[in-house]
Design an enzyme around this catalytic site. Structure first.
Site, PDB file in Angstrom:
ATOM      1  N   ASP A 170      43.516  34.211  43.746  1.00  0.00           N
ATOM      2  CA  ASP A 170      44.318  33.266  42.971  1.00  0.00           C
ATOM      3  C   ASP A 170      45.793  33.606  43.155  1.00  0.00           C
ATOM      4  OD1 ASP A 170      44.892  31.286  40.875  1.00  0.00           O
ATOM      5  OD2 ASP A 170      45.439  33.039  39.690  1.00  0.00           O
ATOM      6  N   ASP A 358      42.976  36.245  37.301  1.00  0.00           N
ATOM      7  CA  ASP A 358      43.363  36.817  36.008  1.00  0.00           C
ATOM      8  C   ASP A 358      43.387  35.804  34.868  1.00  0.00           C
ATOM      9  OD1 ASP A 358      45.587  35.391  36.895  1.00  0.00           O
ATOM     10  OD2 ASP A 358      46.986  36.708  35.831  1.00  0.00           O
ATOM     11  N   ASP A 362      40.350  30.929  35.989  1.00  0.00           N
ATOM     12  CA  ASP A 362      39.698  31.641  37.097  1.00  0.00           C
ATOM     13  C   ASP A 362      38.280  32.087  36.740  1.00  0.00           C
ATOM     14  OD1 ASP A 362      42.014  31.489  38.673  1.00  0.00           O
ATOM     15  OD2 ASP A 362      42.842  33.307  37.774  1.00  0.00           O
TER      16      ASP A 362
END
Length: 464
Positions: A170, A358, A362
């Site tokens: 990410d 995080d 996600d």
């Protein structure tokens, strides 16, 4: 020099705190008002006053202890193989012992020799070493991981980590610092309305826009946040929209490429303010790549693993960031709800996929991945959905976790080899009457000690 007694938040003063027992990093971390402090960490210098936010079982240290205990009691898939072999091995050895007894008795007519040799077979073939080959290494590995800021939830995650083919990363908060700032507002007057609209949003870009305006904000009514697109609200009796380029274009408003393209090429995320009729302004937000991200990506790629960046940014911005971070490929313009679907697509062709993230958005992707890695500063949901929690916000820790996984199962395979070779050699020797039961007992104990000693050698592993 005192230890922090419980988890808290600094309300006054500043200092440097040694968090090595949590993160494995020897460098002390500066703490100021508003920052979190953790129980059992060591204050280095200065004085700070903190407000308690967690005690007892709710502290970070207690959570680490629980995770390590759970991981050490879990079973790796390879252990199931050892158990299946043991289930076949035990009756087979009993059968071999009976054959040995009757063969010796039949040929030598010596009951004592027959009994001694059959007992020697039973003693030498005790499957202790086979049973301890995997769990002893897992116990050492999980403890070692915790010491180095790598918290593993279950043994299966350790085994799968060494086999990963692709790692999806990410962008915001993982690859980048997660602290975006407004760099451009064209015209500047649009920043006031944008900040007013974003005041009720918790998105990092929204917070950057709010912090970028220090004046009096407008009153917003009928506020609505649209996931992955933007926000909408009434300002001074007129509906205003603030969101992505794609969302704005989807509403039929033309984009000025002469304004947008230079901003995108500078690795900035462009947010557009508009009403129902026209575009009112362009805002650019930049989020710096973490200083250790390039090194982290390089180390992951050195393991032969493909890296893929996931982001909601447009193609141009995503390409510029991926190029700077040296990432192999990227998926841009992804809605938060689509990340798990992207992970599933990456699995096609029997690929094993890891996910590093995080945020709350996600969590589905972390759960879908073969191995999910969550950063310590991430949301509770993301940490809960992950398989491995990294106590440092450092992409290099992902590579460390994989290196530890490889070292762990190298030891497991060595132990299984020792256990099998010991039995393959020992049983025929005992069956042919070449081994006294007392010596067989000593050899059996030696095999168990060998397996345990080899597992303890894993403690020599160090982060690279």
């Amino acid at each position: 020099g005192e230890k922090v007694p419980i988890d808290g938040e600094v309300v006054e003063g500043s200092s440097h705190v040694d968090e090595a027992m949590l993160t494995g990093e020897s460098k002390a971390i500066r703490k100021e008002a508003g920052m979190k402090i953790y129980g059992a960490t060591q204050n280095q210098e200065g004085a700070i006053v903190g407000r308690a936010i967690a005690i007892g079982h709710d502290t970070a240290l207690a959570a680490i202890i629980r995770l390590v205990e759970e991981a050490q009691s879990s079973r790796a898939p390879i252990q199931k193989l050892a158990d299946q072999i043991s289930a076949i091995f035990v009756p087979t050895v009993v059968f071999i012992a009976l054959v040995t007894f009757f063969a010796w008795w039949g040929f030598s007519h010596d009951f004592t020799s027959a009994l001694i040799n059959s007992v020697a077979v039973l003693v030498i073939a005790c499957p202790c070493a086979l049973g301890m080959a995997t769990p002893t290494v897992i116990m050492v590995s999980t403890g070692l991981g915790a010491k180095n800021g790598i918290l593993v939830k279950n043994a299966e995650a350790i085994q799968l980590a060494e086999k990963l083919d692709i790692i999806a990363i990410d962008k915001t908060g993982t690859l980048t610092e997660g602290k975006p700032v407004v760099t451009d507002a064209l015209p500047e007057t649009c920043l006031k309305i944008a900040a007013s609209l974003e005041e009720n949003s918790e998105h990092p870009i929204a917070q950057a826009i709010v912090q970028g305006f220090s004046g009096q904000k407008e009153v917003v009514t009928d506020f609505k946040a649209i996931s992955g697109k933007g926000v909408v609200g009434m300002v001074e009796g007129k509906k205003h929209y603030l969101g992505s380029i794609q969302w704005t274009q989807g509403r039929g408003l033309p984009i000025d490429k002469t304004v947008v393209k230079p901003l995108e090429e500078a690795k900035k995320t462009v947010v557009i303010l508009s009403d129902d009729e026209k575009i009112l302004g362009y805002l650019a937000v930049a989020d710096k790549i973490r200083t250790n991200s390039q090194e982290g990506v390089r180390r992951i790629k050195a393991l032969g693993i493909e890296t893929v960046m996931l982001t909601g940014d447009n193609q141009e911005t995503a390409q510029a960031i991926a190029r700077e971070a040296k990432i192999d490929s990227f998926r841009a313009e992804i809605l938060p709800s689509d990340k798990a679907e992207v992970v599933e697509k990456l699995k096609e062709g029997k690929k094993r996929v890891g996910m590093v993230g995080d945020g709350i958005n996600d969590a589905p992707a972390l759960a879908s991945a073969d191995v999910g890695f969550a950063m310590r500063t991430g949301s509770d949901i993301a940490i809960e959905a992950s398989d491995i929690t990294l106590m440092t916000n450092d992409l290099r820790s992902v590579a460390d976790a994989i290196y530890l996984s490889k070292a762990t199962f190298r030891k497991v395979r060595q132990n299984l080899f020792f256990a099998f070779i010991y039995n393959i050699v020992g049983i025929p020797v005992a069956a042919f009457g070449l081994l006294n039961p007392m010596i067989a007992g000593a050899a059996m104990a030696a095999s168990s000690i060998t397996v345990i000693a080899n597992a303890l050698l894993l403690k020599r592993w160090r982060r690279k």
